[in-house]
Design a protein around this motif. Structure first.
Motif, PDB file in Angstrom:
ATOM      1  N   ASP A 103       0.819  -1.216   0.000  1.00  0.00           N
ATOM      2  CA  ASP A 103       0.000   0.000   0.000  1.00  0.00           C
ATOM      3  C   ASP A 103       0.853   1.266   0.000  1.00  0.00           C
ATOM      4  O   ASP A 103       0.469   2.299   0.574  1.00  0.00           O
ATOM      5  CB  ASP A 103      -0.943   0.018   1.208  1.00  0.00           C
ATOM      6  CG  ASP A 103      -2.145  -0.901   1.026  1.00  0.00           C
ATOM      7  OD1 ASP A 103      -2.577  -1.096  -0.129  1.00  0.00           O
ATOM      8  OD2 ASP A 103      -2.641  -1.436   2.038  1.00  0.00           O
ATOM      9  N   THR A 111      -2.409   4.268  -4.537  1.00  0.00           N
ATOM     10  CA  THR A 111      -1.780   2.999  -4.187  1.00  0.00           C
ATOM     11  C   THR A 111      -1.600   2.149  -5.450  1.00  0.00           C
ATOM     12  O   THR A 111      -2.249   2.397  -6.467  1.00  0.00           O
ATOM     13  CB  THR A 111      -2.646   2.211  -3.193  1.00  0.00           C
ATOM     14  OG1 THR A 111      -3.868   1.827  -3.856  1.00  0.00           O
ATOM     15  CG2 THR A 111      -2.967   3.039  -1.951  1.00  0.00           C
ATOM     16  N   ILE A 129      -4.703  -7.923  -3.570  1.00  0.00           N
ATOM     17  CA  ILE A 129      -5.611  -8.128  -2.440  1.00  0.00           C
ATOM     18  C   ILE A 129      -5.131  -9.289  -1.569  1.00  0.00           C
ATOM     19  O   ILE A 129      -5.170  -9.222  -0.331  1.00  0.00           O
ATOM     20  CB  ILE A 129      -7.048  -8.396  -2.931  1.00  0.00           C
ATOM     21  CG1 ILE A 129      -7.637  -7.156  -3.621  1.00  0.00           C
ATOM     22  CG2 ILE A 129      -7.943  -8.850  -1.775  1.00  0.00           C
ATOM     23  CD1 ILE A 129      -8.014  -6.033  -2.712  1.00  0.00           C
ATOM     24  N   SER A 132      -2.759  -8.415   0.956  1.00  0.00           N
ATOM     25  CA  SER A 132      -3.290  -7.479   1.969  1.00  0.00           C
ATOM     26  C   SER A 132      -3.395  -6.034   1.508  1.00  0.00           C
ATOM     27  O   SER A 132      -3.412  -5.111   2.333  1.00  0.00           O
ATOM     28  CB  SER A 132      -2.460  -7.548   3.257  1.00  0.00           C
ATOM     29  OG  SER A 132      -2.475  -8.861   3.782  1.00  0.00           O
ATOM     30  N   ALA A 133      -3.491  -5.798   0.221  1.00  0.00           N
ATOM     31  CA  ALA A 133      -3.777  -4.436  -0.247  1.00  0.00           C
ATOM     32  C   ALA A 133      -5.134  -3.998   0.292  1.00  0.00           C
ATOM     33  O   ALA A 133      -6.081  -4.789   0.327  1.00  0.00           O
ATOM     34  CB  ALA A 133      -3.776  -4.385  -1.769  1.00  0.00           C
ATOM     35  N   ASP A 134      -5.227  -2.754   0.711  1.00  0.00           N
ATOM     36  CA  ASP A 134      -6.452  -2.249   1.328  1.00  0.00           C
ATOM     37  C   ASP A 134      -7.288  -1.489   0.298  1.00  0.00           C
ATOM     38  O   ASP A 134      -6.926  -0.373  -0.098  1.00  0.00           O
ATOM     39  CB  ASP A 134      -6.096  -1.319   2.490  1.00  0.00           C
ATOM     40  CG  ASP A 134      -7.317  -0.872   3.279  1.00  0.00           C
ATOM     41  OD1 ASP A 134      -8.450  -1.172   2.851  1.00  0.00           O
ATOM     42  OD2 ASP A 134      -7.138  -0.212   4.323  1.00  0.00           O
ATOM     43  N   PRO A 135      -8.434  -2.043  -0.133  1.00  0.00           N
ATOM     44  CA  PRO A 135      -9.254  -1.362  -1.137  1.00  0.00           C
ATOM     45  C   PRO A 135     -10.023  -0.172  -0.580  1.00  0.00           C
ATOM     46  O   PRO A 135     -10.638   0.571  -1.342  1.00  0.00           O
ATOM     47  CB  PRO A 135     -10.223  -2.465  -1.589  1.00  0.00           C
ATOM     48  CG  PRO A 135     -10.315  -3.391  -0.444  1.00  0.00           C
ATOM     49  CD  PRO A 135      -8.979  -3.371   0.228  1.00  0.00           C
ATOM     50  N   LEU A 136      -9.992   0.037   0.737  1.00  0.00           N
ATOM     51  CA  LEU A 136     -10.723   1.146   1.344  1.00  0.00           C
ATOM     52  C   LEU A 136      -9.905   2.430   1.417  1.00  0.00           C
ATOM     53  O   LEU A 136     -10.456   3.495   1.711  1.00  0.00           O
ATOM     54  CB  LEU A 136     -11.188   0.768   2.756  1.00  0.00           C
ATOM     55  CG  LEU A 136     -12.104  -0.451   2.856  1.00  0.00           C
ATOM     56  CD1 LEU A 136     -12.459  -0.720   4.313  1.00  0.00           C
ATOM     57  CD2 LEU A 136     -13.367  -0.252   2.035  1.00  0.00           C
ATOM     58  N   LEU A 137      -8.617   2.346   1.160  1.00  0.00           N
ATOM     59  CA  LEU A 137      -7.789   3.549   1.188  1.00  0.00           C
ATOM     60  C   LEU A 137      -8.247   4.534   0.114  1.00  0.00           C
ATOM     61  O   LEU A 137      -8.681   4.139  -0.969  1.00  0.00           O
ATOM     62  CB  LEU A 137      -6.320   3.190   0.966  1.00  0.00           C
ATOM     63  CG  LEU A 137      -5.632   2.400   2.083  1.00  0.00           C
ATOM     64  CD1 LEU A 137      -4.203   2.073   1.669  1.00  0.00           C
ATOM     65  CD2 LEU A 137      -5.649   3.180   3.391  1.00  0.00           C
ATOM     66  N   ASN A 144     -11.500   5.695  -3.783  1.00  0.00           N
ATOM     67  CA  ASN A 144     -10.816   4.451  -3.446  1.00  0.00           C
ATOM     68  C   ASN A 144     -10.733   3.571  -4.702  1.00  0.00           C
ATOM     69  O   ASN A 144     -11.158   3.974  -5.780  1.00  0.00           O
ATOM     70  CB  ASN A 144     -11.490   3.716  -2.270  1.00  0.00           C
ATOM     71  CG  ASN A 144     -12.900   3.237  -2.589  1.00  0.00           C
ATOM     72  OD1 ASN A 144     -13.310   3.150  -3.744  1.00  0.00           O
ATOM     73  ND2 ASN A 144     -13.648   2.894  -1.545  1.00  0.00           N
ATOM     74  N   ALA A 165     -14.210  -7.103  -0.106  1.00  0.00           N
ATOM     75  CA  ALA A 165     -14.447  -6.029   0.877  1.00  0.00           C
ATOM     76  C   ALA A 165     -15.894  -5.570   0.731  1.00  0.00           C
ATOM     77  O   ALA A 165     -16.172  -4.602   0.015  1.00  0.00           O
ATOM     78  CB  ALA A 165     -13.480  -4.878   0.649  1.00  0.00           C
ATOM     79  N   VAL A 168     -16.933  -1.871   0.559  1.00  0.00           N
ATOM     80  CA  VAL A 168     -16.108  -0.968  -0.245  1.00  0.00           C
ATOM     81  C   VAL A 168     -16.952   0.046  -1.016  1.00  0.00           C
ATOM     82  O   VAL A 168     -16.482   1.122  -1.366  1.00  0.00           O
ATOM     83  CB  VAL A 168     -15.208  -1.791  -1.203  1.00  0.00           C
ATOM     84  CG1 VAL A 168     -16.027  -2.411  -2.334  1.00  0.00           C
ATOM     85  CG2 VAL A 168     -14.069  -0.940  -1.747  1.00  0.00           C
TER      86      VAL A 168
END
Length: 361
Positions: A103, A111, A129, A132-137, A144, A165, A168
């Motif tokens: 991230d 990102t 993903i 652990s990539a965060d799709p909510l950033l 996002n 997610a 999301v």
């Protein structure tokens, strides 16, 4: 190392000539290992290798030469950003296995996952993903990764992100635009269908300008998406934005004539409906933008050519204000006379260019 040697290293990396790269490193000696920021962008050889999908180069530069995995260019892009933005899944996988920060942020807070979502590449997005990539950033505009995926319109990617997610979709940009706005604006009909089925968007949710997804679809000419929003989301064709403009006014601004027919003929929207602010009609808006064909379409649909706004301006005034000679000529030919507005200014006086002023002679 001299600039010619640096340029040659970049060239062979971009072209994928691995044997030549090895020769250059052997001839340049230890100084080649110190190369970091090259050229105006500040890209390293790792950036070039990742951007062009050169997996063997990445193995060599990171594993053998020991170049820094998180090296940034002048936009704070890492090699992982480059590989993700160009859809090179194998390079992304390698960089992640080597410990690249999944991230990491480039300029404007993008990102690698956001950049990957600009590509219709589900395998790449799954790889990020799963690491652990965060799709909510969110980036600096409040988007996002899901916003971006909805813009690109790949149904498989959208479904996957909703599974990975589930919340999301509960996001708005800094201008309060939802992914549904984005998908509708870009005419992504299948994605709109998914969003209506799986997400809990409020009908006619408005962005900071008061624009609804239905307005976005219609003003960009996506009539099938507008129909879907009517049928499945109870969208209102007469909702108004913060300036009091309705969909018929937005469509006149963009000159979407199929959408005008849809609104007036099928939905019985009043073609002479006024925006509540300045009391402008769709004809005023079309004239100000200089859409000659749209002006004629509106008149065919029953628009009142003599309608005046709050300042007693006609469509002829608006065409002159916009400096649109063809629109001025058309309105004069259709019989609209010059007149004074509430300030005593005629349409001719609004015209700043001599060739437009002469049309009134």
């Amino acid at each position: 190392m001299d600039q010619d040697a640096v340029r040659l290293l970049v060239k062979v990396t971009q072209e994928g000539d691995f044997s030549q790269l090895l020769k250059l490193f052997q001839s340049c000696g230890p100084s080649a290992c110190q190369l970091v920021h090259l050229g105006r962008s500040g890209d390293s050889l790792l950036h070039h290798a990742a951007r062009h999908g050169r997996l063997d180069f990445l193995h060599f530069l990171i594993g053998d030469v020991g170049m820094e995995l998180e090296v940034c260019n002048l936009d704070y892009k890492r090699p992982l950003h480059e590989a993700a933005s160009m859809g090179h899944t194998a390079c992304v996988s390698y960089l992640l296995r080597r410990g690249a920060r999944v991230d990491c942020l480039k300029k404007a807070d993008w990102t690698p996952l956001m950049m990957a979502c600009t590509r219709r590449n589900l395998d790449l997005i799954q790889e990020l993903i799963q690491h652990s990539a965060d799709p909510l950033l969110k980036n600096k505009d409040g988007w996002n990764a899901f916003h971006i995926a909805c813009r690109e319109g790949d149904p498989g990617v959208v479904r996957y992100l909703l599974t990975a997610a589930p919340d999301v979709w509960r996001t708005e940009s800094k201008t309060r635009r939802t992914p549904l706005h984005t998908a509708a604006m870009h005419g992504c009909e299948e994605v709109v269908q998914i969003l209506l089925e799986r997400c809990g968007y409020t009908p006619d949710a408005k962005d900071s300008c008061g624009v609804t997804p239905f307005m976005d679809a219609a003003r960009n000419g996506h009539v099938s998406v507008a129909r879907l929003l009517l049928a499945k989301h109870q969208a209102s064709p007469t909702a108004a934005d913060t300036l009091g403009a309705q969909t018929v006014h937005h469509v006149a601004v963009t000159g979407q004539e199929e959408a005008l027919h849809f609104l007036v003929r099928e939905l019985n929207v009043d073609v002479n409906q006024r925006a509540t602010g300045m009391q402008l009609t769709a004809l005023h808006y079309a004239a100000k933008e200089g859409h000659v064909s749209t002006i004629k379409t509106l008149l065919d649909l029953g628009a009142n050519i003599h309608a005046q706004d709050k300042k007693r301006r006609t469509a002829l005034h608006m065409a002159s204000i916009g400096q649109h000679a063809d629109a001025v000529r058309t309105l004069l030919q259709l019989g609209l006379d010059d007149s004074q507005d509430a300030s005593g200014i005629t349409a001719r006086q609004h015209a700043k260019k001599p060739h437009i002023m002469h049309l009134f002679d």
